[in-house]
Design a protein around this motif. Structure first.
Motif, PDB file in Angstrom:
ATOM      1  N   PHE A 116     -12.524 -61.414 -29.596  1.00 18.67           N
ATOM      2  CA  PHE A 116     -12.725 -61.460 -30.991  1.00 18.67           C
ATOM      3  C   PHE A 116     -12.077 -62.063 -31.776  1.00 18.67           C
ATOM      4  O   PHE A 116     -12.425 -62.844 -32.951  1.00 18.67           O
ATOM      5  CB  PHE A 116     -13.110 -60.010 -31.417  1.00 18.67           C
ATOM      6  CG  PHE A 116     -14.005 -58.995 -30.534  1.00 18.67           C
ATOM      7  CD1 PHE A 116     -15.050 -59.654 -29.637  1.00 18.67           C
ATOM      8  CD2 PHE A 116     -13.973 -57.855 -30.457  1.00 18.67           C
ATOM      9  CE1 PHE A 116     -15.912 -58.947 -28.987  1.00 18.67           C
ATOM     10  CE2 PHE A 116     -14.812 -56.816 -29.515  1.00 18.67           C
ATOM     11  CZ  PHE A 116     -15.676 -57.606 -29.059  1.00 18.67           C
ATOM     12  N   SER A 117     -10.657 -62.044 -31.527  1.00 15.10           N
ATOM     13  CA  SER A 117      -9.649 -62.828 -32.443  1.00 15.10           C
ATOM     14  C   SER A 117      -9.668 -64.145 -32.233  1.00 15.10           C
ATOM     15  O   SER A 117      -9.878 -65.055 -33.118  1.00 15.10           O
ATOM     16  CB  SER A 117      -8.073 -62.355 -31.895  1.00 15.10           C
ATOM     17  OG  SER A 117      -8.063 -61.054 -32.262  1.00 15.10           O
ATOM     18  N   ALA A 118     -10.030 -64.814 -31.181  1.00 15.42           N
ATOM     19  CA  ALA A 118     -10.219 -65.862 -30.751  1.00 15.42           C
ATOM     20  C   ALA A 118     -11.623 -66.659 -31.605  1.00 15.42           C
ATOM     21  O   ALA A 118     -11.396 -67.576 -32.079  1.00 15.42           O
ATOM     22  CB  ALA A 118     -10.393 -66.265 -29.317  1.00 15.42           C
ATOM     23  N   TYR A 119     -12.428 -65.873 -31.206  1.00 15.03           N
ATOM     24  CA  TYR A 119     -13.847 -65.922 -31.612  1.00 15.03           C
ATOM     25  C   TYR A 119     -13.787 -66.206 -33.238  1.00 15.03           C
ATOM     26  O   TYR A 119     -14.307 -67.151 -33.863  1.00 15.03           O
ATOM     27  CB  TYR A 119     -14.952 -65.095 -31.119  1.00 15.03           C
ATOM     28  CG  TYR A 119     -16.264 -65.305 -31.830  1.00 15.03           C
ATOM     29  CD1 TYR A 119     -17.179 -66.412 -31.340  1.00 15.03           C
ATOM     30  CD2 TYR A 119     -16.901 -64.785 -32.685  1.00 15.03           C
ATOM     31  CE1 TYR A 119     -18.429 -66.758 -31.502  1.00 15.03           C
ATOM     32  CE2 TYR A 119     -18.323 -64.832 -33.219  1.00 15.03           C
ATOM     33  CZ  TYR A 119     -18.975 -65.887 -32.520  1.00 15.03           C
ATOM     34  OH  TYR A 119     -20.172 -66.263 -32.866  1.00 15.03           O
TER      35      TYR A 119
ATOM     36  N   THR B 184      -9.739 -82.520 -34.058  1.00 11.33           N
ATOM     37  CA  THR B 184      -8.688 -82.153 -33.226  1.00 11.33           C
ATOM     38  C   THR B 184      -8.407 -80.716 -33.591  1.00 11.33           C
ATOM     39  O   THR B 184      -7.769 -80.582 -34.732  1.00 11.33           O
ATOM     40  CB  THR B 184      -7.526 -83.068 -33.008  1.00 11.33           C
ATOM     41  OG1 THR B 184      -8.087 -84.432 -32.886  1.00 11.33           O
ATOM     42  CG2 THR B 184      -6.481 -82.697 -32.326  1.00 11.33           C
ATOM     43  N   LEU B 185      -8.230 -79.961 -32.432  1.00 11.04           N
ATOM     44  CA  LEU B 185      -7.798 -78.643 -32.470  1.00 11.04           C
ATOM     45  C   LEU B 185      -6.584 -78.475 -31.683  1.00 11.04           C
ATOM     46  O   LEU B 185      -6.258 -78.790 -30.725  1.00 11.04           O
ATOM     47  CB  LEU B 185      -8.881 -77.760 -32.063  1.00 11.04           C
ATOM     48  CG  LEU B 185      -8.256 -76.250 -31.708  1.00 11.04           C
ATOM     49  CD1 LEU B 185      -8.033 -75.248 -32.828  1.00 11.04           C
ATOM     50  CD2 LEU B 185      -9.680 -75.393 -30.820  1.00 11.04           C
ATOM     51  N   VAL B 186      -5.514 -77.844 -32.226  1.00 18.10           N
ATOM     52  CA  VAL B 186      -4.351 -77.554 -31.456  1.00 18.10           C
ATOM     53  C   VAL B 186      -4.007 -76.224 -31.537  1.00 18.10           C
ATOM     54  O   VAL B 186      -4.199 -75.231 -32.440  1.00 18.10           O
ATOM     55  CB  VAL B 186      -2.972 -78.142 -32.296  1.00 18.10           C
ATOM     56  CG1 VAL B 186      -1.614 -77.550 -31.562  1.00 18.10           C
ATOM     57  CG2 VAL B 186      -3.077 -79.527 -32.012  1.00 18.10           C
ATOM     58  N   VAL B 187      -3.742 -75.482 -30.246  1.00 15.26           N
ATOM     59  CA  VAL B 187      -3.824 -74.123 -30.264  1.00 15.26           C
ATOM     60  C   VAL B 187      -2.310 -73.963 -29.428  1.00 15.26           C
ATOM     61  O   VAL B 187      -2.049 -74.489 -28.553  1.00 15.26           O
ATOM     62  CB  VAL B 187      -4.755 -73.443 -29.129  1.00 15.26           C
ATOM     63  CG1 VAL B 187      -4.639 -72.056 -28.780  1.00 15.26           C
ATOM     64  CG2 VAL B 187      -6.152 -74.100 -29.554  1.00 15.26           C
ATOM     65  N   SER B 188      -1.396 -73.010 -30.176  1.00 17.39           N
ATOM     66  CA  SER B 188      -0.150 -72.395 -29.693  1.00 17.39           C
ATOM     67  C   SER B 188      -0.235 -71.316 -28.954  1.00 17.39           C
ATOM     68  O   SER B 188      -1.221 -70.395 -28.736  1.00 17.39           O
ATOM     69  CB  SER B 188       0.705 -72.512 -30.898  1.00 17.39           C
ATOM     70  OG  SER B 188       0.456 -71.488 -31.763  1.00 17.39           O
ATOM     71  N   ALA B 189       0.848 -70.967 -28.331  1.00 25.12           N
ATOM     72  CA  ALA B 189       0.602 -70.023 -27.063  1.00 25.12           C
ATOM     73  C   ALA B 189      -0.629 -70.122 -26.381  1.00 25.12           C
ATOM     74  O   ALA B 189      -1.434 -69.063 -26.075  1.00 25.12           O
ATOM     75  CB  ALA B 189       0.737 -68.572 -27.602  1.00 25.12           C
TER      76      ALA B 189
ATOM     77  N   VAL C 146      -5.195 -64.706 -26.226  1.00 26.69           N
ATOM     78  CA  VAL C 146      -6.111 -65.336 -27.411  1.00 26.69           C
ATOM     79  C   VAL C 146      -6.035 -66.872 -27.055  1.00 26.69           C
ATOM     80  O   VAL C 146      -7.228 -67.454 -27.283  1.00 26.69           O
ATOM     81  CB  VAL C 146      -5.325 -64.860 -28.773  1.00 26.69           C
ATOM     82  CG1 VAL C 146      -6.094 -65.602 -29.819  1.00 26.69           C
ATOM     83  CG2 VAL C 146      -5.359 -63.455 -28.684  1.00 26.69           C
ATOM     84  N   GLY C 147      -5.216 -67.504 -26.946  1.00 28.47           N
ATOM     85  CA  GLY C 147      -4.977 -68.952 -27.198  1.00 28.47           C
ATOM     86  C   GLY C 147      -5.813 -69.484 -25.995  1.00 28.47           C
ATOM     87  O   GLY C 147      -6.533 -70.531 -26.381  1.00 28.47           O
ATOM     88  N   SER C 148      -5.731 -68.935 -24.701  1.00 34.11           N
ATOM     89  CA  SER C 148      -6.577 -69.798 -23.557  1.00 34.11           C
ATOM     90  C   SER C 148      -8.100 -69.701 -24.374  1.00 34.11           C
ATOM     91  O   SER C 148      -8.896 -70.486 -23.700  1.00 34.11           O
ATOM     92  CB  SER C 148      -6.288 -69.102 -22.459  1.00 34.11           C
ATOM     93  OG  SER C 148      -6.524 -67.693 -22.593  1.00 34.11           O
TER      94      SER C 148
ATOM     95  N   GLY D 100       7.476 -65.556 -22.209  1.00 34.96           N
ATOM     96  CA  GLY D 100       6.401 -66.534 -21.679  1.00 34.96           C
ATOM     97  C   GLY D 100       5.959 -66.130 -20.364  1.00 34.96           C
ATOM     98  O   GLY D 100       5.510 -66.689 -19.422  1.00 34.96           O
ATOM     99  N   GLY D 101       6.504 -64.865 -19.741  1.00 32.09           N
ATOM    100  CA  GLY D 101       6.202 -64.513 -18.434  1.00 32.09           C
ATOM    101  C   GLY D 101       4.930 -64.038 -18.329  1.00 32.09           C
ATOM    102  O   GLY D 101       4.382 -63.483 -16.905  1.00 32.09           O
ATOM    103  N   ASN D 102       4.072 -64.161 -19.160  1.00 34.31           N
ATOM    104  CA  ASN D 102       2.298 -63.778 -18.867  1.00 34.31           C
ATOM    105  C   ASN D 102       1.501 -65.258 -19.062  1.00 34.31           C
ATOM    106  O   ASN D 102       1.821 -65.710 -19.735  1.00 34.31           O
ATOM    107  CB  ASN D 102       1.851 -62.765 -19.667  1.00 34.31           C
ATOM    108  CG  ASN D 102       1.890 -63.240 -21.324  1.00 34.31           C
ATOM    109  OD1 ASN D 102       2.744 -63.739 -21.614  1.00 34.31           O
ATOM    110  ND2 ASN D 102       0.527 -63.401 -21.399  1.00 34.31           N
ATOM    111  N   THR D 103       0.373 -64.833 -18.208  1.00 34.80           N
ATOM    112  CA  THR D 103      -0.476 -65.954 -18.373  1.00 34.80           C
ATOM    113  C   THR D 103      -1.741 -65.180 -18.359  1.00 34.80           C
ATOM    114  O   THR D 103      -2.254 -64.360 -17.595  1.00 34.80           O
ATOM    115  CB  THR D 103      -0.533 -66.948 -16.795  1.00 34.80           C
ATOM    116  OG1 THR D 103       0.734 -67.465 -16.413  1.00 34.80           O
ATOM    117  CG2 THR D 103      -1.614 -67.810 -16.969  1.00 34.80           C
ATOM    118  N   GLY D 104      -2.313 -65.479 -19.429  1.00 36.81           N
ATOM    119  CA  GLY D 104      -3.842 -64.640 -19.711  1.00 36.81           C
ATOM    120  C   GLY D 104      -3.314 -63.331 -20.461  1.00 36.81           C
ATOM    121  O   GLY D 104      -2.163 -63.154 -20.637  1.00 36.81           O
TER     122      GLY D 104
END
Ligand SMILES: NC(=O)c1ccc[n+]([C@@H]2O[C@H](COP(=O)([O-])OP(=O)(O)OC[C@H]3O[C@@H](n4cnc5c(N)ncnc54)[C@H](OP(=O)(O)O)[C@@H]3O)[C@@H](O)[C@H]2O)c1
Length: 346
Positions: free
Chosen positions: A139-142, A156-161, A166-168, A330-334
């Motif tokens: 919901f945060s991403a949306y 052009t959209l840039v996304v951090s993290a 959320v970022g993915s 940064g030890g997590n993905t997703g």
């Protein structure tokens, strides 16, 4: 229908012992084993299955009221959880119901049913997805991207993290909206994942590259939308490339959450003025009346295969304090989730 109480359970709990200075350490918490209290009218007993670890957990440890009241020392650490009801003295909740609420860093929650909601069982959708794409993260991403970022095809959209929870998702939603999407992450593996599996057009490893130079290369037409999860030096580099009328969606500032004192402001803020950009912060709860709309759209995208998500599962409540810091190094993905106990029937 309410369900009779089955007797006390032993709840293992992480309680907040001290206010962290900088990063939270395990010694800031205390492991306590306690019998659950007898339920009174309006309460439920929930066996916690999963605990969501979120960057905002660190904000909740500060000695100030934020968007939630300050957590007192000695209290069970606050956390969003999914669990199974084992007993209920609240109409509408019955044993076996799968529920979501602020159950905290503990193995059993015994308390008010207010604030808890029942989750549906959807074939093929794991319960942990309700912390991710189909929950506060999705919901945060949306709403952050669609309502505040207002993406248009060709922008052009840039996304951090961008390799995080959320970022993915925000980056993939940007692709669905027809944008060129560039992700900033802290590892080559995440850069590869978001391009190869998630369809980002380009990725930049901010730990390896000069971020300003890399962004200029990756965004030859400048940046129209910054989906900002990080702040600090990362945001500064993005602000330097903004286009006229750009939108900065202020979702999070994770680079600041462990700061022991005041943090420096953005040094590139002057571009907001010159580029007539709009900076807007939001909390996902601002949009709670529209969560149904987001769920319907996200489920459709998932079924079409245009929206993918990853759950990064840590085994055992005992690991929660250590695992929390994976969000900051940064030890997590997703989406980072702790498995607390087995799902019924598993
Ligand atoms: N506004 C809202 O309602 C709302 C709701 C949910 C989340 N959020 C915010 O959204 C952001 C992302 O949350 P999330 O739950 O999806 O977490 P996440 O992205 O899954 O995990 C955090 C990621 O941030 C990156 N990071 C950490 N410290 C950094 C630093 N100093 N500089 C650059 N990158 C850093 C790390 O990835 P790398 O490997 O790339 O460094 C880490 O994996 C957070 O700021 C959070 O507070 C806001």
């Amino acid at each position: 229908m309410a369900t009779p109480v089955s007797g006390p359970k032993t709840s293992s709990q992480w309680r907040l012992r001290a206010r962290p200075q900088g990063r939270a350490r395990e010694s800031d918490f205390e492991w306590v084993e306690e019998a659950t209290p007898e339920l009174v009218e309006g309460q439920i007993l929930v066996r916690i299955l999963y605990l969501s670890l979120d960057p905002t957990n660190r904000i909740w440890m500060e000695p100030v009221d934020s968007y939630l009241p300050m957590l007192p020392l000695g209290a069970v650490m606050r956390g969003v959880t999914i669990g199974v009801v084992e007993a209920s003295r609240q109409r509408g909740f019955a044993a076996g119901d799968i529920v979501q609420g602020l159950g905290g860093w503990q193995s059993y929650y015994a308390g008010d049913a207010a604030g808890w909601s029942k989750l549906p069982r959807i074939p093929g959708v794991p319960l942990t997805a309700f912390f991710g794409a189909m929950g506060h993260i999705g919901f945060s991403a949306y709403f952050g991207l669609m309502d505040i970022g207002q993406p248009k095809a060709g922008e052009t959209l840039v996304v951090s993290a961008a390799g995080g929870a959320v970022g993915s998702l925000a980056g993939q939603m940007g692709k669905i909206a027809g944008c060129r999407v560039v992700g900033i992450t802290g590892s080559d593996e995440k850069c590869e994942w978001i391009q190869r599996d998630l369809g980002f057009d380009a990725a930049v490893n901010y730990k390896k590259e000069n971020l300003s130079e890399a962004l200029e290369r990756a965004c030859p037409k400048g940046i129209d939308i910054d989906f900002e999860n990080v702040g600090g030096a990362v945001m500064d580099a993005v602000l330097g490339c903004l286009n006229l009328g750009a939108r900065v969606v202020l979702c999070g500032l994770i680079s600041q959450y462990n700061a022991a004192g005041p943090v420096a402001g953005p040094s590139n803020f002057i571009h907001i003025l010159g580029r007539r950009a709009r900076v807007q912060g939001f909390l996902v709860t601002d949009f709670s009346s529209r969560f149904g709309e987001a769920t319907a759209q996200i489920v459709q995208w998932m079924q079409q295969g245009t929206l993918k998500y990853r759950i990064d599962l840590v085994d055992g409540l005992h690991e929660a304090p250590k695992a929390l810091n994976r969000l900051f190094d940064g030890g997590n993905t997703g989406k980072l989730v702790v498995k607390v106990s087995d799902e019924p029937g598993k």
